[in-house]
Scaffold this active site. Structure first.
Site, PDB file in Angstrom:
ATOM      1  N   SER A  22       0.837  -1.203   0.000  1.00 44.17           N
ATOM      2  CA  SER A  22       0.000   0.000   0.000  1.00 44.17           C
ATOM      3  C   SER A  22       0.873   1.254   0.000  1.00 44.17           C
ATOM      4  CB  SER A  22      -0.870   0.011   1.255  1.00 44.17           C
ATOM      5  OG  SER A  22      -0.031   0.162   2.394  1.00 44.17           O
ATOM      6  N   GLU A  94       6.952   3.417  -8.785  1.00 45.18           N
ATOM      7  CA  GLU A  94       5.574   3.739  -9.193  1.00 45.18           C
ATOM      8  C   GLU A  94       5.192   2.990 -10.475  1.00 45.18           C
ATOM      9  OE1 GLU A  94       3.727   5.250  -7.183  1.00 45.18           O
ATOM     10  OE2 GLU A  94       5.098   6.378  -5.894  1.00 45.18           O
ATOM     11  N   ALA A  95       5.490   1.697 -10.482  1.00 46.01           N
ATOM     12  CA  ALA A  95       5.289   0.894 -11.698  1.00 46.01           C
ATOM     13  C   ALA A  95       3.823   0.813 -12.108  1.00 46.01           C
ATOM     14  CB  ALA A  95       5.843  -0.508 -11.467  1.00 46.01           C
ATOM     15  N   CYS A 150      -1.814   0.867  10.062  1.00 44.17           N
ATOM     16  CA  CYS A 150      -3.168   1.436   9.925  1.00 44.17           C
ATOM     17  C   CYS A 150      -3.300   2.652  10.836  1.00 44.17           C
ATOM     18  CB  CYS A 150      -4.217   0.382  10.292  1.00 44.17           C
ATOM     19  SG  CYS A 150      -5.904   1.059  10.281  1.00 44.17           S
TER      20      CYS A 150
HETATM   21  P1  ADP Z   1       5.742   3.996  -0.286  1.00 48.18           P
HETATM   22  O1  ADP Z   1       6.753   4.142  -1.385  1.00 48.18           O
HETATM   23  O2  ADP Z   1       5.330   2.549  -0.047  1.00 48.18           O
HETATM   24  O3  ADP Z   1       4.549   4.904  -0.454  1.00 48.18           O
HETATM   25  P2  ADP Z   1       7.762   5.301   1.291  1.00 48.18           P
HETATM   26  O4  ADP Z   1       8.971   4.418   1.216  1.00 48.18           O
HETATM   27  O5  ADP Z   1       7.745   6.504   0.405  1.00 48.18           O
HETATM   28  O6  ADP Z   1       6.455   4.425   1.082  1.00 48.18           O
HETATM   29  O7  ADP Z   1       7.557   5.843   2.772  1.00 48.18           O
HETATM   30  C1  ADP Z   1       7.602   5.035   3.918  1.00 48.18           C
HETATM   31  C2  ADP Z   1       7.600   5.977   5.112  1.00 48.18           C
HETATM   32  O8  ADP Z   1       6.321   6.587   5.214  1.00 48.18           O
HETATM   33  C3  ADP Z   1       7.778   5.334   6.466  1.00 48.18           C
HETATM   34  O9  ADP Z   1       9.135   5.076   6.787  1.00 48.18           O
HETATM   35  C4  ADP Z   1       7.205   6.389   7.391  1.00 48.18           C
HETATM   36  O10 ADP Z   1       8.164   7.363   7.719  1.00 48.18           O
HETATM   37  C5  ADP Z   1       6.154   7.081   6.524  1.00 48.18           C
HETATM   38  N1  ADP Z   1       4.760   6.819   6.924  1.00 48.18           N
HETATM   39  C6  ADP Z   1       3.765   7.729   6.848  1.00 48.18           C
HETATM   40  N2  ADP Z   1       2.584   7.190   7.240  1.00 48.18           N
HETATM   41  C7  ADP Z   1       2.836   5.905   7.561  1.00 48.18           C
HETATM   42  C8  ADP Z   1       2.014   4.805   8.029  1.00 48.18           C
HETATM   43  N3  ADP Z   1       0.698   4.944   8.244  1.00 48.18           N
HETATM   44  N4  ADP Z   1       2.617   3.615   8.249  1.00 48.18           N
HETATM   45  C9  ADP Z   1       3.939   3.472   8.057  1.00 48.18           C
HETATM   46  N5  ADP Z   1       4.771   4.461   7.616  1.00 48.18           N
HETATM   47  C10 ADP Z   1       4.224   5.669   7.377  1.00 48.18           C
HETATM   48 MG    MG Z   2       6.747   5.171  -3.178  1.00 45.44          MG
END
Ligand code: ADP
Ligand code: MG
Length: 194
Positions: A22, A94-95, A150
């Site tokens: 997610s 972002e595939a 969550c």
């Molecule tokens: P993705 O690429 O899967 O969207 P990112 O690698 O960009 O995720 O970001 C992960 C980071 O998002 C975590 O290390 C944390 O700092 C932050 N984060 C923000 N909200 C949440 C959440 N609800 N659960 C876990 N991490 C979160």
């Molecule tokens: Mg990402």
């Protein structure tokens, strides 16, 4: 030369790794971690992201935790073939924003001996499979599923909840539009308390 002593040489074998989960589950962080380690080992790396993802930077992939790595923006996955002739490790973030042809491109790269690391959302905000990720998962050698937390109950979150009213599948945003939610609290509205 004695035939028994002859060593058969094989072309270097490539493969596909998929990182899925997610929003906020750490896909980009994990992609950056793998790419950095490869770079430390002096492997030639190249990272791509789709034009659509202009959230934080045009020239880098950036995680919600503010880690980043230089990347190139492309409009179509076919551009990857021309741009990474000498790369050994290829990262794609972002595939889910690419067309189905991304699958064939990744297969071609892996067939050519390259390590291909692809990160993307496996489900959209309605919890429906987000193409072309399911197809990539089917052909990948390695799969990592990352989970967020969550925001309602603290359970492992596998889904992305849209907090605004837009209905289209693709709506680029971050915490202004989305929250990480578990199965139980996906689409849960606090005011309804249901
Ligand atoms: P993705 O690429 O899967 O969207 P990112 O690698 O960009 O995720 O970001 C992960 C980071 O998002 C975590 O290390 C944390 O700092 C932050 N984060 C923000 N909200 C949440 C959440 N609800 N659960 C876990 N991490 C979160
Ligand atoms: Mg990402």
């Amino acid at each position: 030369m004695n035939e028994n002593l002859q060593i058969r040489t094989f072309k270097k074998t490539g493969h596909i790794e998929v990182i899925c989960g997610s929003m906020f589950s750490g896909k980009t962080e994990e992609l950056i971690r793998r790419i950095r380690r490869a770079q430390i080992a002096k492997q030639r790396v190249k990272v791509f992201k789709p034009k659509l993802d202009n959230r934080y930077s045009e020239f880098e992939i950036v995680s919600h935790n503010d880690t980043s790595f230089p990347s190139e923006i492309i409009e179509d996955a076919t551009e990857i073939l021309d741009k990474c002739f000498d790369a050994e490790v290829i990262g794609i973030d972002e595939a889910q924003f690419f067309d189905d042809n991304l699958v064939e491109i990744c297969q071609n790269l892996a067939d050519a001996g390259k390590r291909v690391i692809v990160a993307g959302l496996d489900q959209d905000y309605r919890a429906k499979p987000f193409e072309p990720m399911p197809k990539l998962l089917a052909v990948a050698e390695y799969i990592t599923k990352t989970l967020a937390v969550c925001v309602i109950c603290g359970a492992p979150a596998n889904r992305t909840h849209r907090i605004t009213d837009e209905q289209e599948q693709v709506l680029v945003g971050a915490s202004n539009h989305y929250e990480a939610r578990c199965r139980l609290h996906h689409n849960f509205k606090e005011e309804n308390n249901k």
